[in-house]
Structure formats: C-alpha cells, structure tokens
Design an enzyme around this catalytic site. Structure first.
Site, PDB file in Angstrom:
ATOM      1  N   SER A 233       0.837  -1.208   0.000  1.00 44.40           N
ATOM      2  CA  SER A 233       0.000   0.000   0.000  1.00 44.40           C
ATOM      3  C   SER A 233       0.868   1.253   0.000  1.00 44.40           C
ATOM      4  O   SER A 233       0.359   2.368   0.013  1.00 44.40           O
ATOM      5  CB  SER A 233      -0.946   0.012   1.204  1.00 44.40           C
ATOM      6  OG  SER A 233      -0.230  -0.171   2.411  1.00 44.40           O
TER       7      SER A 233
ATOM      8  N   ASN B 285      -2.045  -2.247  13.043  1.00 43.99           N
ATOM      9  CA  ASN B 285      -3.508  -2.146  13.039  1.00 43.99           C
ATOM     10  C   ASN B 285      -4.006  -0.910  13.783  1.00 43.99           C
ATOM     11  O   ASN B 285      -4.870  -0.179  13.294  1.00 43.99           O
ATOM     12  CB  ASN B 285      -4.135  -3.407  13.627  1.00 43.99           C
ATOM     13  CG  ASN B 285      -3.766  -4.655  12.832  1.00 43.99           C
ATOM     14  OD1 ASN B 285      -3.172  -4.545  11.758  1.00 43.99           O
ATOM     15  ND2 ASN B 285      -4.097  -5.817  13.354  1.00 43.99           N
TER      16      ASN B 285
ATOM     17  N   THR C 227     -40.356  24.782 -11.166  1.00 44.91           N
ATOM     18  CA  THR C 227     -40.582  23.414 -10.686  1.00 44.91           C
ATOM     19  C   THR C 227     -40.773  22.592 -11.950  1.00 44.91           C
ATOM     20  O   THR C 227     -41.318  23.101 -12.946  1.00 44.91           O
ATOM     21  CB  THR C 227     -41.829  23.294  -9.776  1.00 44.91           C
ATOM     22  OG1 THR C 227     -42.973  23.669 -10.544  1.00 44.91           O
ATOM     23  CG2 THR C 227     -41.731  24.205  -8.556  1.00 44.91           C
ATOM     24  N   HIS C 228     -40.290  21.366 -11.927  1.00 45.78           N
ATOM     25  CA  HIS C 228     -40.320  20.510 -13.125  1.00 45.78           C
ATOM     26  C   HIS C 228     -39.628  21.179 -14.305  1.00 45.78           C
ATOM     27  O   HIS C 228     -39.945  20.903 -15.459  1.00 45.78           O
ATOM     28  CB  HIS C 228     -41.761  20.158 -13.533  1.00 45.78           C
ATOM     29  CG  HIS C 228     -42.615  19.715 -12.388  1.00 45.78           C
ATOM     30  ND1 HIS C 228     -42.764  18.392 -12.029  1.00 45.78           N
ATOM     31  CD2 HIS C 228     -43.335  20.431 -11.491  1.00 45.78           C
ATOM     32  CE1 HIS C 228     -43.563  18.311 -10.973  1.00 45.78           C
ATOM     33  NE2 HIS C 228     -43.911  19.535 -10.616  1.00 45.78           N
TER      34      HIS C 228
ATOM     35  N   SER D  25     -13.416  24.881 -28.053  1.00 42.13           N
ATOM     36  CA  SER D  25     -13.516  23.639 -28.809  1.00 42.13           C
ATOM     37  C   SER D  25     -12.320  23.555 -29.746  1.00 42.13           C
ATOM     38  O   SER D  25     -11.843  24.566 -30.257  1.00 42.13           O
ATOM     39  CB  SER D  25     -14.812  23.648 -29.618  1.00 42.13           C
ATOM     40  OG  SER D  25     -14.712  22.755 -30.705  1.00 42.13           O
TER      41      SER D  25
ATOM     42  N   LYS E 279     -17.129  28.228 -30.014  1.00 45.65           N
ATOM     43  CA  LYS E 279     -17.601  27.619 -28.769  1.00 45.65           C
ATOM     44  C   LYS E 279     -16.959  28.185 -27.514  1.00 45.65           C
ATOM     45  O   LYS E 279     -15.792  28.533 -27.484  1.00 45.65           O
ATOM     46  CB  LYS E 279     -17.343  26.097 -28.788  1.00 45.65           C
ATOM     47  CG  LYS E 279     -18.187  25.327 -29.745  1.00 45.65           C
ATOM     48  CD  LYS E 279     -19.678  25.506 -29.541  1.00 45.65           C
ATOM     49  CE  LYS E 279     -20.171  24.904 -28.254  1.00 45.65           C
ATOM     50  NZ  LYS E 279     -20.110  23.439 -28.289  1.00 45.65           N
TER      51      LYS E 279
ATOM     52  N   GLU F 149     -19.597  20.813 -16.056  1.00 47.62           N
ATOM     53  CA  GLU F 149     -19.905  19.456 -16.528  1.00 47.62           C
ATOM     54  C   GLU F 149     -19.127  18.399 -15.751  1.00 47.62           C
ATOM     55  O   GLU F 149     -19.658  17.343 -15.396  1.00 47.62           O
ATOM     56  CB  GLU F 149     -19.591  19.341 -18.024  1.00 47.62           C
ATOM     57  CG  GLU F 149     -20.596  20.108 -18.873  1.00 47.62           C
ATOM     58  CD  GLU F 149     -20.177  20.180 -20.335  1.00 47.62           C
ATOM     59  OE1 GLU F 149     -21.038  19.984 -21.196  1.00 47.62           O
ATOM     60  OE2 GLU F 149     -18.991  20.431 -20.624  1.00 47.62           O
TER      61      GLU F 149
ATOM     62  N   TYR G  37      -9.220  -6.702  12.912  1.00 49.30           N
ATOM     63  CA  TYR G  37      -8.615  -6.186  11.685  1.00 49.30           C
ATOM     64  C   TYR G  37      -8.590  -7.272  10.609  1.00 49.30           C
ATOM     65  O   TYR G  37      -8.333  -8.440  10.886  1.00 49.30           O
ATOM     66  CB  TYR G  37      -7.184  -5.700  11.946  1.00 49.30           C
ATOM     67  CG  TYR G  37      -6.497  -5.221  10.680  1.00 49.30           C
ATOM     68  CD1 TYR G  37      -6.677  -3.922  10.229  1.00 49.30           C
ATOM     69  CD2 TYR G  37      -5.717  -6.080   9.912  1.00 49.30           C
ATOM     70  CE1 TYR G  37      -6.084  -3.484   9.047  1.00 49.30           C
ATOM     71  CE2 TYR G  37      -5.122  -5.658   8.729  1.00 49.30           C
ATOM     72  CZ  TYR G  37      -5.310  -4.355   8.306  1.00 49.30           C
ATOM     73  OH  TYR G  37      -4.736  -3.938   7.144  1.00 49.30           O
TER      74      TYR G  37
ATOM     75  N   GLN H  28      -7.451  -2.248   4.363  1.00 55.69           N
ATOM     76  CA  GLN H  28      -6.469  -1.432   3.649  1.00 55.69           C
ATOM     77  C   GLN H  28      -7.130  -0.682   2.487  1.00 55.69           C
ATOM     78  O   GLN H  28      -6.604   0.326   2.009  1.00 55.69           O
ATOM     79  CB  GLN H  28      -5.334  -2.329   3.152  1.00 55.69           C
ATOM     80  CG  GLN H  28      -4.259  -1.602   2.385  1.00 55.69           C
ATOM     81  CD  GLN H  28      -3.037  -2.477   2.156  1.00 55.69           C
ATOM     82  OE1 GLN H  28      -2.291  -2.763   3.072  1.00 55.69           O
ATOM     83  NE2 GLN H  28      -2.840  -2.928   0.914  1.00 55.69           N
TER      84      GLN H  28
ATOM     85  N   LYS I 237      -8.219   3.533   2.149  1.00 56.01           N
ATOM     86  CA  LYS I 237      -7.479   4.769   1.894  1.00 56.01           C
ATOM     87  C   LYS I 237      -7.720   5.380   0.516  1.00 56.01           C
ATOM     88  O   LYS I 237      -7.947   6.588   0.397  1.00 56.01           O
ATOM     89  CB  LYS I 237      -5.975   4.503   2.097  1.00 56.01           C
ATOM     90  CG  LYS I 237      -5.619   4.503   3.585  1.00 56.01           C
ATOM     91  CD  LYS I 237      -4.213   4.020   3.848  1.00 56.01           C
ATOM     92  CE  LYS I 237      -4.127   2.524   3.908  1.00 56.01           C
ATOM     93  NZ  LYS I 237      -4.958   1.896   4.964  1.00 56.01           N
TER      94      LYS I 237
END
Ligand code: ARG
Length: 469
Positions: free
Chosen positions: A22, A109, A154-155, A276, A282, A289, A316, A321, A324
């Site tokens: 790790s 641990n 709304t909607h 773009s 653009k 996004e 443990y 592990q 993380k």
C-alpha cells in the site's frame, strides 16, 4: 527483510507484494505516521517501558526520517510494504538498536487507524473551510444581485418569480448543511485507537489516554477490537463528501443550463471556460460538466467501501487497507471542485435583463392573481380555477392576453393588473423564508451568522493539528 522474518523467513514472492503493498498510496500518510509515532514513543517513556533518553533518540530519528520523506530524500527499500514499515525501518537504520523499540506495544492495526483518523480530521476540516469559502461567494453574489429576479422553476417549468439572491442562497444552505455534517463527522471520529495493539491491547503499561491527548483526540477507544476494526468514520466521510459533491453537481447543472444560448442567464468568464478544438465559436462550461460528472465517482466510493466493510469479521482484516484510496480520491476530488466552482461563480456575469425578461412571462403571475382573489375573500380552490381558466383561454390560438382577461374579469380588474409585473409579484413574497426582498434580507443575515459559526468550528478542528505536546 520483512517484519515477520522470524516466522516466515525473509523472502516473499514478488506477486504477493504487487497485490498487497500500500506504499504507493499510503505514503501520503507519512506526516500522520510520524506524529502518531512520536506520541506513541512519549507514551512508552511515560509508562517506563523505555527511558527518556531512548525516547529522545527515537524521536530524533523519527524527525529525521520525516524530514527525508518531506524533502523527497527518503529512499524506499524493496521490503517497504507500507509507510509504517518504511518509517520504522528507517528509524532503526538511523538509531540502530534503540530504533527497534519504536514498535513496542503497537501494531500497524492501531497505527494505521490512528493515522487515518488524523488525516480525515484535518482533510474534512479543510474541505469544510473550502465549502465555507464557496458559501461566502454565493452570499456575496446574492448581495450584489440586490432586487434582481428570475423565474423560479418546478419541473423545469416556470413557476413563480424569485429573487436571484434567494436562488443563490438556496444552494448556500445546502452547502451549510454539508459543513455541519462534515464538522460533526470530524468530531465523532476524534477518538484515538492508539494503544489497541493488534486487537487486544497489551500487557505493557501503555498510556492510551495520554497519547490520545497528545494527538488532539477528544477521547480514547473503549474497546480494542472495535478500535482496530472500525472504519465507520471513513464511510461517514465518504458519504458527507458524496452529498457535498451531489450538491455541487446540482449547482453545476444549473450553470450548464443557464449558460446555454437558449437561457442566456449567465456568462462564464473566459478564464473559467473552455473552447472547442474544432468549433471556433464555442465557449463551454467544462468545469460545471465535470463537477456534475464527478458526483458519480464520489457516490461510487460510498457504495464500494460499504461493500468492502459488509460482513467483515472482527477485528482487523487486510480488507480494511482498501479504506485509503477512496478516501484520498474523494477528498482530492471535492477539494478541487470547491476551488474551481468558487472561481467560476465569483467571476461569472449574471445577465439580469435576460432573467427579468424570462420572469415577465405573464403565466408566472398566476399564483399572485390567485392569492389576490384569496385576499378578496375567494376560496383558494375557486381562485385557482378562475385563474387557471384565464391562463387556458390566453393560451388558445388567437386568444386574448392574460392582461386583457384580468382587466375584463369582474373579480380581478384594473386593481389586479399590477400583479402581472414580476417586480410587484416578487415583492409580495413576504412570508418567512420567502423569495421576496424583505424575507431574503432576514435570510441573508441568518446565513451570514451560520457561516461565521461554522467557520469557528472548522478553525477549532484545524487547530488540533498545530498542537503537539
Ligand atoms: N497497510 C496496512 C493497512 O493499510 C497496515 C496494517 C497492516 N496490518 C496487518 N495486520 N497486515 O491496513
């Protein structure tokens, strides 16, 4: 060399290390590991397990190793499976003999659980601070917006017109709840697992209360098996971050919508927009996004890690592990998002004319007309029906405008005509928490107070990191 060469010999298959190491990601816990190790050593000395002189020598070696790690001068060895192994090995090299006493009464641990709590406590506080920075930008933009209004939806259909400030603060309150959750999670996780050993504590006179205080923890574990097996705090942190990411994605989606030519409510500053490669005209809202998209990975981390925890026996297991990488990724993602969104929102231009033009759609005044009838003694159901049929009539081909119909209506007439002005309508939204200027002014005050009090709580958390005995 391995930590367990006494039992298993000193060579391991490379395929094993490939999967089990790790170090490639937990090296970022080096500062926490060094800090927790120093506290552990001081605790050993307090218990008389090592002498004060030995403690000083080990702490010096830890300091040197930590400096090497910070400067990039640290050379990792082939057997360094994780940051704990690496640091301990280096300490033993710097302080031969006495360095071998560092791990007395400790296991990786309880060590890793301690490190990760220290990490989560600080990083959550940092995220909380950044969320407050963004909230302050929203509040400032809301204040600047003054009496500007736009349609509320709304909607995604125009509903009633609202102050722009009200709309911005609606997002602000969601962020304030996020900060509240984050601070509460950080406080709840502030319990030290150090001294739990591998799972059962120790026969040696350890001082877990003392090491807890040394590390700024509010308290220390009650049950050694729970201490090393518990990762609730990671799951909670992942959830808090995911929900924050979901809130950001909702702001982001509106920025995408508002910046379309169709809406034109907002213009993103050139510095926060992208172009773009092919289409010269653009200007794209890529930040928004990606913030919208990244909510997906954040909530994936919550689901994924809960699946890792599910069914794990005490205490443990190496499965833990896997705590993380999702935590690191969620923290990094949300930190980057908050900073980018703050810049984007601080520099965007609100096109107030487009907003008020959209709000002047007569249909948006329908509820105001109905409420006017209510104030004239008409039952709301009846008022709803009356106004609904006016709107319906106006929407038929060749029909009169709503204004004409209002003027001609016996219950409405000239007096109600003014309500078609959205500025008039919005000013009448006076109930507590409503979208009109008077209510929004009160709301703004409370919002600012809330932000200030959260800021103090975040700062208190950050201060825990500066304090070391
Ligand atoms: N790298 C390990 C982890 O992140 C440290 C604890 C290892 N403990 C053990 N018994 N193998 O969880």
């Amino acid at each position: 060399m391995t930590l367990w060469e006494g039992r298993l010999g000193s060579e391991q298959a490379p395929e094993l290390m490939e999967l089990t190491e790790s170090l490639s990601f937990d090296r970022r816990l080096a500062p926490e590991d060094a800090r927790a190790s120093r506290a552990h050593v001081r605790g050993l000395a307090r218990g008389g397990i090592i002498t004060a002189g030995e403690a000083a020598e080990i702490i010096d070696a830890l300091d040197q190793a930590a400096r090497e790690l910070a400067d990039g001068a640290f050379t990792f060895a082939r057997g360094d499976e994780d940051i704990h192994t690496a640091l301990e090995r280096r300490v033993a090299e710097i302080a031969p003999g006495v360095g071998g006493k560092l791990h007395t009464g400790r296991s990786r641990n309880d060590q890793v659980a301690t490190d990760l709590r220290l990490f989560a406590r600080r990083e959550l506080a940092v995220v909380g601070g950044l969320a407050l920075d963004l909230s302050e930008v929203l509040a400032a933009r809301a204040e600047d917006a003054g009496g500007a209004y736009l349609p509320g939806y709304t909607h995604l259909q125009r509903a009633q017109c609202v102050l722009l400030a009200h709309h911005l603060l609606a997002h602000g309150w969601a962020l304030a709840r996020d900060v509240d959750r984050i601070v509460t999670t950080a406080r709840r996780l502030n319990v030290s697992p150090l001294g739990a050993g591998a799972l059962a504590g120790s026969s040696l006179p350890l001082d877990p209360e003392g090491t807890a205080a040394d590390l700024g923890f509010d308290s220390c574990f009650e049950n050694s098996m729970d201490a090393v097996g518990d990762r609730d705090f990671v799951a909670e942190a992942l959830f808090d971050l995911a929900l924050l990411g979901v809130h950001l994605s909702r702001i982001a989606e509106e920025i995408v919508l508002w910046s379309t030519q169709e809406a034109g409510f907002i213009s993103i500053a050139d510095t926060f927009a992208t172009g773009s490669s092919m289409l010269p005209q653009k200007k794209n809202p890529d930040i928004a996004e990606l913030v919208r998209a990244k909510a997906g990975r954040l909530l994936g981390h919550v689901a994924g890690f809960l699946a890792t925890l599910k069914g794990l026996p005490l205490a443990y297991n190496r499965d833990l592990q896997e705590d993380k990488e999702p935590l690191f990724d969620s923290v990094d993602t949300v930190r980057r998002e908050l900073v980018a969104m703050k810049g984007l929102i601080a520099t965007a231009t609100f096109n107030l004319d487009r907003m008020s033009e959209a709000a002047s759609d007569e249909g948006s005044a329908a509820t105001d007309l109905a409420e006017y009838l209510v104030s004239e003694g008409v039952a709301f159901r009846e008022a709803h029906r009356v106004v609904g049929s006016l709107v319906r009539e106006a929407s038929t081909l060749g029909g009169a405008s709503i204004a004409d119909l209002v003027r001609a209506h016996p219950l409405l007439g000239e007096r109600a005509l003014g309500l078609l002005d959205p500025a008039v309508g919005v000013a009448r939204r006076t109930s507590p928490g409503a979208a009109g200027p008077a209510a929004v002014a009160r709301q703004m005050e409370r919002f600012r107070e809330g932000i200030a009090s959260y800021r103090r709580r975040v700062d208190d958390l950050l201060a825990l990191d500066d304090r070391e005995r």
